[in-house]
Design a protein around this motif. Structure first.
Motif, short mmCIF file in Angstrom:
data_model
loop_
_atom_site.label_atom_id
_atom_site.label_comp_id
_atom_site.label_asym_id
_atom_site.label_seq_id
_atom_site.Cartn_x
_atom_site.Cartn_y
_atom_site.Cartn_z
N PRO A 77 17.16 37.88 101.25
CA PRO A 77 16.04 38.20 100.36
C PRO A 77 15.81 39.71 100.29
O PRO A 77 16.23 40.45 101.18
CB PRO A 77 14.85 37.49 101.01
CG PRO A 77 15.24 37.33 102.45
CD PRO A 77 16.73 37.18 102.46
N HIS A 78 15.14 40.17 99.22
CA HIS A 78 14.86 41.59 99.07
C HIS A 78 13.36 41.83 99.02
O HIS A 78 12.56 40.89 98.98
CB HIS A 78 15.56 42.15 97.83
CG HIS A 78 15.16 41.48 96.55
ND1 HIS A 78 13.95 41.73 95.93
CD2 HIS A 78 15.81 40.58 95.76
CE1 HIS A 78 13.87 41.02 94.82
NE2 HIS A 78 14.98 40.30 94.69
N HIS A 79 12.99 43.09 99.01
CA HIS A 79 11.60 43.47 99.16
C HIS A 79 10.84 43.65 97.86
O HIS A 79 9.64 43.92 97.88
CB HIS A 79 11.49 44.76 99.99
CG HIS A 79 12.04 45.98 99.29
ND1 HIS A 79 11.64 47.25 99.62
CD2 HIS A 79 12.95 46.13 98.30
CE1 HIS A 79 12.29 48.13 98.87
NE2 HIS A 79 13.08 47.48 98.07
N ASP A 214 10.24 40.78 107.30
CA ASP A 214 9.05 40.21 106.70
C ASP A 214 8.68 39.02 107.57
O ASP A 214 9.15 37.91 107.35
CB ASP A 214 9.34 39.79 105.26
CG ASP A 214 8.14 39.19 104.56
OD1 ASP A 214 7.01 39.36 105.05
OD2 ASP A 214 8.32 38.52 103.51
N GLN A 217 11.78 37.08 108.84
CA GLN A 217 12.84 37.07 107.85
C GLN A 217 13.44 38.46 107.64
O GLN A 217 12.75 39.39 107.22
CB GLN A 217 12.28 36.57 106.51
CG GLN A 217 13.29 36.52 105.38
CD GLN A 217 14.35 35.48 105.59
OE1 GLN A 217 14.06 34.29 105.65
NE2 GLN A 217 15.61 35.91 105.71
N THR A 219 15.12 41.24 105.66
CA THR A 219 14.94 41.49 104.24
C THR A 219 15.60 42.80 103.85
O THR A 219 15.46 43.81 104.55
CB THR A 219 13.43 41.52 103.90
OG1 THR A 219 12.83 40.28 104.29
CG2 THR A 219 13.21 41.75 102.42
#
Length: 299
Positions: A77-79, A214, A217, A219
């Motif tokens: 996942p990205h921010h 996060d 997670q 990230t």
């Protein structure tokens, strides 16, 4: 001392708190606690942030990062939360602004190398290793490695060099499990990006990622797979044993070290302003990288 030749004053925007002026990006926090990251047209070379900007560079970096985040979202996942320009911000923030999650950032740069060059080549010539990893004899500048390697580095302040560190040092900082996760994710993301770039006639020689947590997670954060954070080479011109043509600010480096610049990079004086033709050539390279990688036209 290296750093900013002319450090810009932060833009004041109602509802935003300025946190940091980096080499390329300005960082703010909004009322919700999210980070607002604005990519400027500044460029940094030889630990100096130059007085001359490269038009459209900030938008290219931002739009290319967004494209890559989409290509990689099934791996990590990205921010990014939004790309809307905050109310009251300058109109020229459009296309260069990311509203992002506030993460607990990992204190190392996660570098993946598939080819030998740069600081990795310098270390290899002395010890036949990179970040403590033994490599075969006979490699030269631009050689493809037997397999991609994870070569982390420290995060440096403006005006300082990043320094390569060993995997053991990363484990010391983030724990054994965290280090293993960083290495595995870095190499998986590099492998995906390398294959995508290769389909478009571009070699992804190496790149650096920044990660944060996060909660639990891992990230992907900051910019990703841009000419500022990566070495992209045209595949049809790749020739091991020499410096490779690249899609980045090599025009700037070459001019600053040429007699025309009359600048001593080992001295105390800051670098001079860039001539128009160097600015335009550099801008064209960034846009070419964007168009070749994404298949989209720049406008």
């Amino acid at each position: 001392m290296p750093g900013f030749v002319e450090k810009p004053e932060p833009v004041e925007v109602p509802g935003l708190t300025h946190l940091h002026t980096g080499k390329v990006r300005d960082l703010y926090r909004n009322a919700a606690g999210d980070l607002v990251m604005v990519a400027s047209d500044r460029t940094s070379v030889y630990d100096w942030v130059l007085p001359t900007e490269i038009p459209d560079k900030g938008r290219v970096l931002t739009q290319l990062s967004l494209w890559w985040f989409d290509q990689l979202s099934d791996l990590v996942p990205h921010h990014v939360l939004a790309t809307d320009v905050p109310a009251g911000a300058p109109a020229d923030w459009a296309g260069r602004t990311l509203v992002c999650k506030s993460l607990d950032m990992v204190p190392v740069e996660c570098v993946a190398r598939g080819y030998l060059t740069g600081s990795g080549l310098a270390e290899y010539r002395q010890t036949r290793t990179v970040c403590g990893l033994a490599l075969p004899e006979g490699l030269v500048d631009g050689s493809e490695l037997p397999a991609p390697i994870f070569t982390p580095a420290t995060k440096a302040a403006v005006g300082d060099h990043d320094e390569n560190v060993s995997y053991e040092e990363v484990a010391h900082q983030v724990g054994t499990e965290g280090a293993a996760q960083l290495r595995q994710t870095t190499l998986a993301v590099y492998g995906r990006a390398r294959d995508i770039a290769r389909e478009r006639g571009i070699i992804l020689a190496d790149t650096k990622f920044e990660f944060g947590f996060d909660g639990e997670q891992l990230t992907l954060a900051d910019e990703v797979l841009t000419p500022d954070s990566s070495r992209f080479w045209p595949a049809d011109l790749w020739q091991p044993g020499r410096a490779q043509p690249s899609f980045d600010k090599q025009f700037v480096r070459d001019w600053l070290t040429s007699p025309a610049a009359a600048w001593d990079r080992t001295g105390e004086e800051p670098p001079p302003a860039l001539p128009h033709e160097i600015v335009e050539s550099t801008r064209a390279k960034y846009i070419e990288a964007y168009q070749r990688l994404t298949g989209l036209s720049w406008s």
